[in-house]
Design a protein around this motif. Structure first.
Motif, PDB file in Angstrom:
ATOM      1  N   PRO A  56      39.570  55.149 -14.258  1.00 16.42           N
ATOM      2  CA  PRO A  56      40.740  55.984 -13.925  1.00 16.42           C
ATOM      3  C   PRO A  56      41.466  56.314 -15.055  1.00 16.42           C
ATOM      4  N   ASP A  57      42.122  57.372 -15.065  1.00 15.11           N
ATOM      5  CA  ASP A  57      43.121  57.920 -16.306  1.00 15.11           C
ATOM      6  C   ASP A  57      44.153  57.192 -16.432  1.00 15.11           C
ATOM      7  N   ALA A  58      44.292  56.233 -17.542  1.00 21.82           N
ATOM      8  CA  ALA A  58      45.374  55.406 -17.746  1.00 21.82           C
ATOM      9  C   ALA A  58      46.729  56.050 -18.148  1.00 21.82           C
ATOM     10  N   SER A  59      46.616  57.333 -18.303  1.00 13.50           N
ATOM     11  CA  SER A  59      47.933  58.288 -18.763  1.00 13.50           C
ATOM     12  C   SER A  59      48.602  58.799 -17.517  1.00 13.50           C
ATOM     13  N   LYS A  60      48.048  58.445 -16.403  1.00 15.34           N
ATOM     14  CA  LYS A  60      48.841  59.188 -15.233  1.00 15.34           C
ATOM     15  C   LYS A  60      49.794  57.943 -14.699  1.00 15.34           C
ATOM     16  N   HIS A  61      50.513  58.464 -14.020  1.00 14.01           N
ATOM     17  CA  HIS A  61      51.404  57.676 -13.283  1.00 14.01           C
ATOM     18  C   HIS A  61      50.873  57.021 -12.164  1.00 14.01           C
ATOM     19  N   TYR A  62      51.182  55.730 -11.944  1.00 15.98           N
ATOM     20  CA  TYR A  62      50.612  55.015 -10.865  1.00 15.98           C
ATOM     21  C   TYR A  62      51.510  54.165 -10.071  1.00 15.98           C
ATOM     22  N   VAL A  63      51.477  54.143  -8.631  1.00 14.93           N
ATOM     23  CA  VAL A  63      52.535  53.497  -7.900  1.00 14.93           C
ATOM     24  C   VAL A  63      51.808  52.491  -6.891  1.00 14.93           C
ATOM     25  N   VAL A  64      52.031  51.406  -6.857  1.00 16.19           N
ATOM     26  CA  VAL A  64      51.072  50.465  -5.958  1.00 16.19           C
ATOM     27  C   VAL A  64      52.147  49.819  -5.086  1.00 16.19           C
ATOM     28  N   TYR A  65      51.241  49.526  -3.708  1.00 17.18           N
ATOM     29  CA  TYR A  65      52.041  48.871  -2.899  1.00 17.18           C
ATOM     30  C   TYR A  65      51.141  48.032  -1.965  1.00 17.18           C
ATOM     31  N   CYS A  66      51.714  47.010  -1.370  1.00 15.74           N
ATOM     32  CA  CYS A  66      50.844  46.312  -0.455  1.00 15.74           C
ATOM     33  C   CYS A  66      51.649  45.850   0.920  1.00 15.74           C
ATOM     34  N   ALA A  67      51.451  44.747   1.548  1.00 11.61           N
ATOM     35  CA  ALA A  67      52.113  44.600   2.937  1.00 11.61           C
ATOM     36  C   ALA A  67      53.596  44.139   2.657  1.00 11.61           C
ATOM     37  N   ASN A  68      53.726  43.203   1.831  1.00 13.70           N
ATOM     38  CA  ASN A  68      54.840  42.769   1.445  1.00 13.70           C
ATOM     39  C   ASN A  68      55.453  42.877   0.162  1.00 13.70           C
ATOM     40  N   GLY A  69      54.653  43.021  -0.952  1.00 16.57           N
ATOM     41  CA  GLY A  69      55.139  43.156  -2.268  1.00 16.57           C
ATOM     42  C   GLY A  69      54.484  42.298  -3.247  1.00 16.57           C
ATOM     43  N   ARG A  81      47.915  45.172 -18.113  1.00 16.41           N
ATOM     44  CA  ARG A  81      46.911  44.409 -19.001  1.00 16.41           C
ATOM     45  C   ARG A  81      45.581  45.118 -19.386  1.00 16.41           C
ATOM     46  N   ALA A  82      45.191  46.286 -18.383  1.00 17.10           N
ATOM     47  CA  ALA A  82      44.277  47.128 -18.538  1.00 17.10           C
ATOM     48  C   ALA A  82      44.462  48.273 -19.265  1.00 17.10           C
ATOM     49  N   GLY A  83      45.728  48.474 -19.792  1.00 15.21           N
ATOM     50  CA  GLY A  83      46.061  49.602 -20.660  1.00 15.21           C
ATOM     51  C   GLY A  83      46.823  50.538 -20.029  1.00 15.21           C
ATOM     52  N   PHE A  84      47.325  50.476 -18.724  1.00 12.42           N
ATOM     53  CA  PHE A  84      48.020  51.688 -18.001  1.00 12.42           C
ATOM     54  C   PHE A  84      49.385  51.489 -18.505  1.00 12.42           C
ATOM     55  N   LYS A  85      50.325  52.470 -19.023  1.00  8.36           N
ATOM     56  CA  LYS A  85      51.570  52.494 -19.274  1.00  8.36           C
ATOM     57  C   LYS A  85      52.455  52.788 -18.041  1.00  8.36           C
ATOM     58  N   GLU A  86      52.274  53.651 -17.150  1.00  9.98           N
ATOM     59  CA  GLU A  86      53.333  53.919 -16.059  1.00  9.98           C
ATOM     60  C   GLU A  86      52.741  53.498 -14.690  1.00  9.98           C
ATOM     61  N   VAL A  87      53.164  52.451 -14.399  1.00  8.00           N
ATOM     62  CA  VAL A  87      52.801  51.529 -13.020  1.00  8.00           C
ATOM     63  C   VAL A  87      54.065  51.063 -12.540  1.00  8.00           C
ATOM     64  N   MET A  88      54.342  51.678 -11.250  1.00 11.29           N
ATOM     65  CA  MET A  88      55.532  51.239 -10.413  1.00 11.29           C
ATOM     66  C   MET A  88      55.128  50.411  -9.349  1.00 11.29           C
ATOM     67  N   ASN A  89      55.779  49.187  -9.164  1.00 16.04           N
ATOM     68  CA  ASN A  89      55.586  48.575  -7.818  1.00 16.04           C
ATOM     69  C   ASN A  89      56.500  49.049  -6.839  1.00 16.04           C
ATOM     70  N   ALA A  90      56.106  49.485  -5.714  1.00 14.41           N
ATOM     71  CA  ALA A  90      56.856  50.091  -4.541  1.00 14.41           C
ATOM     72  C   ALA A  90      57.004  48.910  -3.626  1.00 14.41           C
ATOM     73  N   GLY A  91      56.384  48.022  -3.900  1.00  9.79           N
ATOM     74  CA  GLY A  91      56.599  46.671  -2.809  1.00  9.79           C
ATOM     75  C   GLY A  91      55.861  46.933  -1.559  1.00  9.79           C
ATOM     76  N   GLY A  92      56.301  46.502  -0.662  1.00  9.41           N
ATOM     77  CA  GLY A  92      55.680  46.410   0.803  1.00  9.41           C
ATOM     78  C   GLY A  92      55.705  47.329   1.500  1.00  9.41           C
ATOM     79  N   ILE A  93      54.517  47.900   2.176  1.00 11.85           N
ATOM     80  CA  ILE A  93      54.508  49.125   3.195  1.00 11.85           C
ATOM     81  C   ILE A  93      55.531  48.924   4.308  1.00 11.85           C
ATOM     82  N   ASN A  94      55.660  47.440   4.668  1.00 15.90           N
ATOM     83  CA  ASN A  94      56.786  47.241   5.860  1.00 15.90           C
ATOM     84  C   ASN A  94      58.007  47.403   5.413  1.00 15.90           C
ATOM     85  N   GLY A  95      58.309  47.561   4.029  1.00 16.47           N
ATOM     86  CA  GLY A  95      59.760  47.885   3.650  1.00 16.47           C
ATOM     87  C   GLY A  95      59.772  49.323   3.229  1.00 16.47           C
ATOM     88  N   LEU A  96      58.835  50.144   3.538  1.00 18.44           N
ATOM     89  CA  LEU A  96      58.945  51.627   3.451  1.00 18.44           C
ATOM     90  C   LEU A  96      59.067  52.343   4.615  1.00 18.44           C
TER      91      LEU A  96
END
Length: 102
Positions: A56-69, A81-96
């Protein structure tokens, strides 16, 4: 406005960059049982393999989420660590709160 629009558990709008890739790092079964519309399923236990295979294109913005964070936090670390610069942790789906959750 972002293509993903939801409220956090604090009821503050979560603003995402236009074109951000939304990644659900839960298991395929969890994903099938309900996910945020537009998300792709990259399970945490397969994330390194997916990155190697899909490149995947490491220059894009990425937002990750799971069940609880916690898995989202681990996924963010893997991506950075894989070289992605724009990564946001949105936490858990249950909190969204999202009107388009399947």
């Amino acid at each position: 406005m972002s293509m993903f629009s939801w409220l956090s558990s604090q009821r503050e709008p979560l603003q995402l960059p236009e074109g951000a890739v939304l990644i659900d790092v839960r298991s395929p079964m969890e994903f099938r049982n309900g996910h945020i519309i537009g998300a792709v399923n990259w399970p945490l236990d397969q994330l390194t393999e997916i990155l190697d295979k899909q490149k995947p294109d490491a220059s894009k913005h990425y937002v990750v989420y799971c069940a609880n964070g916690p898995r989202a936090g681990m996924a963010k670390t893997v991506l950075i660590r894989a070289g992605f610069k724009e990564v946001m942790n949105a936490g858990g789906i249950n909190g969204l709160i999202h009107l388009g959750v399947e």
